[in-house]
Design a protein around this motif. Structure first.
Motif, PDB file in Angstrom:
ATOM      1  N   PHE A   1       0.845  -1.185   0.000  1.00 46.56           N
ATOM      2  CA  PHE A   1       0.000   0.000   0.000  1.00 46.56           C
ATOM      3  C   PHE A   1       0.887   1.243   0.000  1.00 46.56           C
ATOM      4  N   THR A   2       0.329   2.350  -0.425  1.00 43.59           N
ATOM      5  CA  THR A   2       1.075   3.594  -0.529  1.00 43.59           C
ATOM      6  C   THR A   2       1.486   4.110   0.843  1.00 43.59           C
ATOM      7  N   PRO A   3       2.780   4.400   1.062  1.00 44.96           N
ATOM      8  CA  PRO A   3       3.184   5.004   2.333  1.00 44.96           C
ATOM      9  C   PRO A   3       2.571   6.399   2.494  1.00 44.96           C
TER      10      PRO A   3
ATOM     11  N   ILE B   1      -4.230   4.601   3.705  1.00 39.24           N
ATOM     12  CA  ILE B   1      -5.127   5.475   2.952  1.00 39.24           C
ATOM     13  C   ILE B   1      -6.453   4.740   2.765  1.00 39.24           C
ATOM     14  N   GLU B   2      -7.554   5.411   3.054  1.00 38.69           N
ATOM     15  CA  GLU B   2      -8.867   4.749   3.094  1.00 38.69           C
ATOM     16  C   GLU B   2      -9.253   4.132   1.759  1.00 38.69           C
ATOM     17  N   ARG B   3      -9.002   4.820   0.660  1.00 36.44           N
ATOM     18  CA  ARG B   3      -9.426   4.279  -0.640  1.00 36.44           C
ATOM     19  C   ARG B   3      -8.735   2.948  -0.932  1.00 36.44           C
ATOM     20  N   GLU B   4      -7.537   2.744  -0.393  1.00 39.04           N
ATOM     21  CA  GLU B   4      -6.837   1.487  -0.617  1.00 39.04           C
ATOM     22  C   GLU B   4      -7.403   0.381   0.267  1.00 39.04           C
ATOM     23  N   ALA B   5      -7.941   0.734   1.417  1.00 39.46           N
ATOM     24  CA  ALA B   5      -8.659  -0.249   2.234  1.00 39.46           C
ATOM     25  C   ALA B   5      -9.917  -0.709   1.509  1.00 39.46           C
ATOM     26  N   MET B   6     -10.638   0.223   0.916  1.00 39.09           N
ATOM     27  CA  MET B   6     -11.861  -0.116   0.185  1.00 39.09           C
ATOM     28  C   MET B   6     -11.542  -1.001  -1.011  1.00 39.09           C
TER      29      MET B   6
ATOM     30  N   GLN C   1     -16.044  -1.932   5.390  1.00 38.46           N
ATOM     31  CA  GLN C   1     -16.269  -0.629   6.009  1.00 38.46           C
ATOM     32  C   GLN C   1     -17.280  -0.755   7.144  1.00 38.46           C
ATOM     33  N   GLY C   2     -16.953  -0.115   8.260  1.00 40.90           N
ATOM     34  CA  GLY C   2     -17.843  -0.110   9.406  1.00 40.90           C
ATOM     35  C   GLY C   2     -18.350   1.283   9.694  1.00 40.90           C
TER      36      GLY C   2
ATOM     37  N   GLY D   1     -10.001  10.378   4.874  1.00 40.69           N
ATOM     38  CA  GLY D   1      -9.341   9.536   3.889  1.00 40.69           C
ATOM     39  C   GLY D   1      -7.991   8.989   4.282  1.00 40.69           C
ATOM     40  N   VAL D   2      -7.476   9.367   5.450  1.00 42.01           N
ATOM     41  CA  VAL D   2      -6.155   8.871   5.860  1.00 42.01           C
ATOM     42  C   VAL D   2      -6.247   8.278   7.264  1.00 42.01           C
TER      43      VAL D   2
END
Length: 286
Positions: A23-25, A161-166, A172-173, A210-211
């Protein structure tokens, strides 16, 4: 022989660093607090840790750096939290030991829980990569910019980063003020939940704007007791309370009645809010 050992050491560190960046640092933040509602401060440097009564081990591990614990013997049931520091004295990660029999066989098999004994396991998440014993490990980031679970073995990257979790299959909770929006990962059912606590990663991530804002260590074996909360959150969460972290009417847990959580905050928790003025268990569209 010493030359070969040093070359192998350098190769191992570089390989771990390369594999870690799934994932992006992104800079994690500028502070550390733990335990929801108590928001106790954790030290960011070796000198601050020693001033606060933490005991630093003398040996440095290139992947973890120097370990510090509140008890001079190491992690204990009363003080299970470890902090890790690089050679520059900067905090570089943390770990939690979990006590009691019945640890998830899947989490142990996959390497998310390391076995200390039949009734003790540990989980660690690191904030930095590279050789943490090197004087060159000094960084402009107060905390680091990655979340890596057990980088010496599974080297599992958590999204900052949230978009990478998605995109990565995390579930998502809900959103809580101070925490942000929760994301869980089910090793068997992702992106869906199997509602088996033994399948859920022992670290839950939370995002604001988002972070990454926070994480919590999760144990389906209750860690708080009659003698204290043992560096966990104030109370165990019975199933219905744990389900408040998930926006799913089908939420239940088939293999546990209660959880222990220990929140860790990387940013100014007082500024973290949820949409629409909601503050607790806020779900999209509700």
């Amino acid at each position: 022989i010493k030359f070969c050992e040093s070359k192998m050491h350098a190769l191992l560190v570089s390989m771990l660093a390369a594999c870690a960046l799934a994932f992006t640092p992104y800079p994690l933040g500028d502070r550390l607090h733990y335990s929801y509602n108590l928001f106790r401060t954790l030290p960011l440097t070796i000198s601050a840790a020693e001033d606060a009564g933490w005991h630093l081990q003398s040996q440095c591990n290139p992947v973890y750096g120097y370990r510090a614990t509140l008890d001079s013997s190491g992690p204990t049931e009363d003080s299970p939290l470890s902090l890790f520091f690089n050679a520059a004295g900067q905090v570089s990660g943390m770990g939690m030991n979990i006590y009691g029999s019945g640890a998830s066989p899947l989490l142990v098999q996959r390497g998310f829980l390391k076995t200390v004994s039949s009734s003790e396991h540990s989980v660690a998440v690191m904030f930095r990569t590279g050789d943490l014993c090197s004087p060159a490990s000094n960084s402009s980031n107060a905390l680091g910019n990655v979340l890596l679970v057990h980088p010496d073995t599974i080297n599992y990257s958590l999204p900052v980063i949230e978009r990478e979790a998605m995109a990565g299959g995390w579930t998502q909770g809900s959103c809580f003020a101070a925490m942000g929006t929760h994301y869980f990962y089910d090793l068997v059912g992702a992106p869906n939940m199997t509602w088996q606590s033994n399948n859920v990663l022992p670290i839950v991530v939370m995002y604001d704007q988002g972070v990454i804002n926070a994480i919590f260590f999760a144990s389906n074996i209750v860690q708080q007791g009659l003698t204290g909360i043992h560096m966990w959150d104030l109370i165990p969460l019975i199933d219905v309370l744990m389900c408040k972290n998930l926006c799913n009417s089908h939420c239940t847990w088939h293999d546990t009645d209660a959880w222990s959580t220990s929140h860790v905050f990387f940013r100014d928790y007082s500024k973290v809010t949820c949409p629409g003025g909601c503050s607790t268990a806020c779900c999209p569209g509700v």
